[in-house]
Design an enzyme around this catalytic site. Structure first.
Site, PDB file in Angstrom:
ATOM      1  N   LYS A 237       0.855  -1.199   0.000  1.00  0.00           N
ATOM      2  CA  LYS A 237       0.000   0.000   0.000  1.00  0.00           C
ATOM      3  C   LYS A 237       0.888   1.245   0.000  1.00  0.00           C
ATOM      4  CE  LYS A 237      -4.010   1.785   2.625  1.00  0.00           C
ATOM      5  NZ  LYS A 237      -4.862   1.532   3.813  1.00  0.00           N
TER       6      LYS A 237
ATOM      7  N   SER B 269      -9.787   1.434   2.961  1.00  0.00           N
ATOM      8  CA  SER B 269      -8.927   2.256   2.143  1.00  0.00           C
ATOM      9  C   SER B 269      -7.875   1.453   1.374  1.00  0.00           C
ATOM     10  CB  SER B 269      -8.209   3.286   3.016  1.00  0.00           C
ATOM     11  OG  SER B 269      -7.374   2.636   3.943  1.00  0.00           O
TER      12      SER B 269
ATOM     13  N   SER C  37      -9.914  -1.047   7.216  1.00  0.00           N
ATOM     14  CA  SER C  37      -9.368  -0.745   5.884  1.00  0.00           C
ATOM     15  C   SER C  37      -8.702  -1.900   5.161  1.00  0.00           C
ATOM     16  CB  SER C  37      -8.367   0.412   5.969  1.00  0.00           C
ATOM     17  OG  SER C  37      -9.048   1.633   5.904  1.00  0.00           O
TER      18      SER C  37
END
Lengths: 462, 471
Positions: A72, A147, A171
């Site tokens: 990420k 996310s 997330s």
């Protein structure tokens, strides 16, 4: 993509790490799901060559040696861009490695790229990315969740075998549920956060997304453990279970989508049929937990994001008269809508008398923590849906922030209570994936992963 | 000015003497090139986390114990949030609700105790320098240098007491080797807060705080100038506004800088990246054992064993090294006042002359002791001793050896001295005659001539006696 299969191909000579990278990058080009913000081809091919040598010499150093991994874009990879999907860090090159990145590289893992996300990990659809949302490979009309949407997409699409995400209120688990993959949030304080861009420091955890439990477990074993750069950590060991496993199920979840409820009931039936003991449990303050989560995370984020001021790095504005002018222009232009909303709300909740909301939230958090400790005296694990609703359509919630915030309703309490939890894909119905999470007691991560594997086996045999 | 009663509290920041910064491993060295001691952690890069330097905790505990504080076995860190370019993270990591130590004091000469409410650990900021017009530069070498903040209760009554408190505090901190506490280098920074009221029975007035005080002189002038300013406002029926005042070095007075912040402005909350700071009892005891004899106790002891005047002792204990050197030199000396006078006069001027500290002289206290014994036994006179001392610094040699080499042994033989006196008188008939006629001041001249002729070896007591006898 499954590491075990890749490893077999490497050993048989059917595939080499550089060939595997060729395939991945070709597919990313051809089939652009916007799951990556930055591709780290140089690093990847270098690592792939080294890995290839080890494979040839039968000297691989770990189960993830030569395995493609996506990270990420809120983790620091040395000399690589880290944007956090924000305009304010669009050109920021990290001068250092996150501890987890260092560990992955030392284990021979190949970092293929940095994945798309909601700006500073604030969001549930990856639509708050300044690079635009990612596309859900299961169904192009629905959001990939967030996310860590890019991470979930990259695993589902086979652009990486394993991905690192971050889970502050759900997330990792929520996008895993929306993309029908496994998404594991370990207990807070087990995996180093050094190098993970802070959103809410008392809730942030490093999460793992994979297509199977074995991959998730291998990655967990690679990255867990104490670190001199993160003082909130401790080492964990396998906890002895001296009784037959009991799994708790939660009734009366307010606002749960009926389709999900049906899947949940059916999955319980299968588990009971297999002989595992179940029990009905109640999670106190579940409805309030989302408010507590919002207040604490926004307060902490208002402080954590104060460093982006255009002075030391990141977006610079030269046309400014005063210090204040620099700050407001850099932050005004650099941050997106949702990030600004949370910074302002968090600042409000920490200022003067409003600080009582923060204090109350901390007390509520403690209460939720204590309640969960009681629940785990009765049961070993909890199974419950990862989300209240089925995956929603792209754009559907962008103008309804309150509804968007409710996406974390069933996940955030695990962060508040420091519990490990893993999303297990529970099937795709009418092209809409459903995810169910298995939640364990604090620091019982190793057993939790084993039990998740067991449950998945039972479900798949039915 | 006497119309009003001032009430003063003082916050002091002291840079703690460690090799590395408080939350990273960068050097704390002062004066190097700007931004040569920085890393991702102390520059607030995204994703970094602090980890506490244990040495800082040890030194904070040491200072706290020396200041008679209670150590909290559990304390914690908090974030103080505000925007300024010298603060890389946008917040300062400090201790707020739970400081590492509380409830200490420093006793003034008068016996009055200045209570210390709290002592806590925090990080320093960088330096934001306005170099030229339209140009500002940022140096983050200082960002993350460890500090302790020591906060008094409002017990200080005037500028004199403030200075005495600060000097005592600095001395204790230096004795414990917690910091060099050099105000000019910014290693010790005092921020007094001041209010005035008409009557003891009134509530405390609105207070203001003075910043940018870089010397004791500035503290003294700053406090007095602020008392005067507040008095004039009250005299003119005005009201005092809670303000942060800035001391202007050029004008030697204070001027308002900004409205004083309150805790609510700073949005304090617990630092999630650092666990509670737990200090075990045996760690405290180990540190307690490292604390040397502190100045107040040393004062009492020197008074008792050497029977000296307080003013003399104050000079001798002004640094720990000097007091140790002195004490060692005095072993076995009986005429302590005479020896001390010599020590204060000659040893201190030696330090001055060579611009060194007691611990930097070229000889050991053992040699100093031998020199003192030579004086006490009448083997050399004080003038010769001063000469020997200088040679000791130059050569590092043993005083006995130097005395022999230079032939400085004192002559107590009356016949020898008489011979010199007679020859001096005959060579200076005019002066001798004028002395005899009552010009007392020429006595010293004659003594000097005799000493010169004896190459400083003559016992001055006998010389005096002899000149008087003969003339």
């Amino acid at each position: 993509m499954n590491s075990r299969i890749i490893n077999e191909k490497y050993r048989n000579g059917e595939l080499t790490p550089p060939q595997m990278l060729d395939n991945i990058y070709k597919d990313i080009e051809k089939n652009d799901l916007n799951d990556f913000i930055t591709l780290t081809k140089n690093i990847a091919y270098e690592e792939a060559e080294r890995s290839l040598k080890r494979i040839k010499n039968n000297k691989t150093i770990s189960p993830i040696d030569g395995i493609p991994i996506s990270i990420k874009d809120n983790f620091a990879v040395k000399n690589t861009r880290m944007t956090c999907a924000s305009h304010i860090l669009e050109d920021f090159i990290s001068p250092y490695n996150a501890t987890v990145v260092k560990k992955i590289r030392e284990a021979g893992g190949i970092i293929v790229g940095k994945t798309n996300m909601d700006e500073f990990a604030m969001g549930s659809s990856t639509e708050n990315s300044c690079f635009g949302s990612s596309i859900n490979p299961v169904n192009k009309d629905i959001v990939p969740g967030g996310s860590s949407g890019g991470s979930a997409v990259s695993v589902k699409a086979g652009h990486a075998a394993i991905s690192l995400g971050s889970d502050t209120g759900g997330s990792v688990r929520q996008p895993a549920a929306f993309c029908s993959v496994f998404g594991f949030k370990p207990t807070y304080g087990v995996v180093s956060r050094y190098g993970l861009t802070a959103f809410s420091s008392s809730l942030d955890t490093v999460g793992i997304i994979g297509s199977n439990i074995e991959d998730v477990t291998n990655m967990f074993n690679t990255i867990k453990g104490i670190d001199e750069y993160d003082s909130t950590l401790r080492n964990i060991e396998e906890i002895d279970k001296n009784r037959k496993v009991i799994i708790g199920f939660v009734n009366n979840i307010d606002g749960l989508d009926e389709a999900i409820l049906n899947v949940y009931r059916e999955k319980r039936r299968i588990i009971e049929k297999s002989g595992i003991k179940t029990r009905d449990i109640n999670i106190e303050h579940l409805p309030e937990s989302i408010a507590v989560y919002q207040i604490i995370s926004m307060c902490e984020s208002s402080s954590n994001l104060a460093r982006y001021d255009g002075i030391k790095y990141g977006l610079q504005i030269k046309e400014a008269e005063t210090m204040k002018d620099i700050y407001s222009k850099v932050r005004g232009i650099g941050f997106g809508k949702e990030v600004k909303r949370r910074i302002m709300t968090g600042t409000y909740f920490l200022s003067y008398k409003n600080a009582m909301y923060y204090e109350i939230s901390k007390k509520m958090r403690k209460q939720i923590y204590e309640n969960m400790k009681k629940v785990f005296k009765e049961v070993d694990y909890i199974l419950m849906p990862s989300t209240l609703n089925l995956p929603f359509k792209r754009g559907e919630r962008m103008n309804d922030p309150l509804k968007m915030h409710l996406s974390d309703s069933l996940t955030a309490f695990c962060n508040l209570a420091d519990l490990p939890a893993i999303n297990i894909p529970a099937g795709i119905y009418n092209e809409l994936p459903v995810g169910i999470q298995l939640i364990g007691n604090s620091f019982d991560d190793i057993n939790l992963l084993k039990e998740a594997e067991n449950i998945e086996k039972i479900w798949s045999q039915e | 000015m006497n119309k009003y009663i001032p009430t003063i509290g003082i916050e002091v920041h002291i840079q703690v003497k460690t090799e590395t910064k408080i939350f990273c491993r960068c050097s704390t060295n002062f004066g190097d090139n700007p931004n040569s001691h920085i890393c991702p952690i102390c520059t607030g890069m995204p994703g970094v986390m602090p980890s506490i330097n244990d040495k800082v905790v040890d030194l904070a505990i040491k200072a706290a114990l020396a200041l008679n504080c209670n150590i909290n076995e559990i304390s914690s860190f908090a974030r103080k949030n505000y925007f300024y370019p010298d603060l890389p993270k946008g917040y300062q990591i400090t201790q707020f609700k739970y400081p590492i130590a509380e409830n200490g004091y420093i006793k003034l000469k008068s016996g009055k105790k200045i209570r210390i409410g709290r002592l806590h650990i925090e990080e320093d900021t960088g330096k934001f320098i306005h170099d030229k017009e339209h140009e500002s530069l940022l140096d983050l070498n200082r960002a993350g240098v460890p500090l302790i903040e020591i906060v008094t209760e409002p017990d200080v009554s005037n500028a004199d007491e403030a200075i005495e408190y600060l000097k005592k505090l600095r001395l204790i901190i230096r004795y414990c080797d917690v910091s060099d506490a050099n105000m000019e280098k910014g290693q010790m920074r005092a921020e007094p807060n001041i209010s005035i009221r008409k009557d003891e029975r009134d509530d405390l007035g609105v207070k203001t705080e003075i910043k940018n005080l870089n010397s004791f002189k500035a503290v003294f002038k700053g406090i007095n100038s602020e008392i005067k300013r507040q008095s004039e406002i009250i005299d003119n029926n005005g009201t005092i506004v809670s303000t942060t005042m800035l001391f202007n070095e050029k004008e030697q007075k204070v001027a308002p800088m900004r409205k004083k912040e309150t805790a609510g402005d700073y949005r304090y909350f617990p630092e999630p990246d650092l666990p509670n700071l737990k200090v075990l009892k045996n760690r405290i005891e180990n540190i307690r054992n490292e604390i040397p004899e502190l100045p107040n106790n040393k004062m009492k002891r020197f008074k008792r064993i050497f029977g000296l005047r307080e003013e003399d002792i104050e000079i001798l204990i002004s640094t720990r090294e000097l007091s140790d050197f002195y004490e060692h030199s005095m072993e076995g000396i009986k005429d302590t006042q005479k020896a001390t006078n010599f020590f204060i006069k000659e040893f201190l001027s030696l330090l001055n002359k060579y611009e060194i500290n007691a611990e930097e002289v070229n000889f050991t206290p053992e040699y100093m002791k031998e020199l003192m014994q030579l004086i006490e036994n009448g083997q050399i006179n004080l003038n010769a001793a001063a000469k020997v001392l200088d040679v000791m610094q130059k050569t590092g040699n043993n005083p006995n050896k130097i005395v022999k080499e230079l032939g400085l042994e004192q002559t107590g033989n009356e016949e020898d001295i008489k011979e010199i006196v007679v020859s001096v008188i005959s060579e200076n008939r005019e002066e001798a005659e004028r002395y005899r006629n009552g010009e007392e001041k020429l006595f010293g001249f004659l003594v000097g001539q005799v000493m010169k002729k004896s190459k400083g070896k003559a016992d001055p007591v006998i010389v005096n006696k002899m000149i008087k006898e003969i003339l």
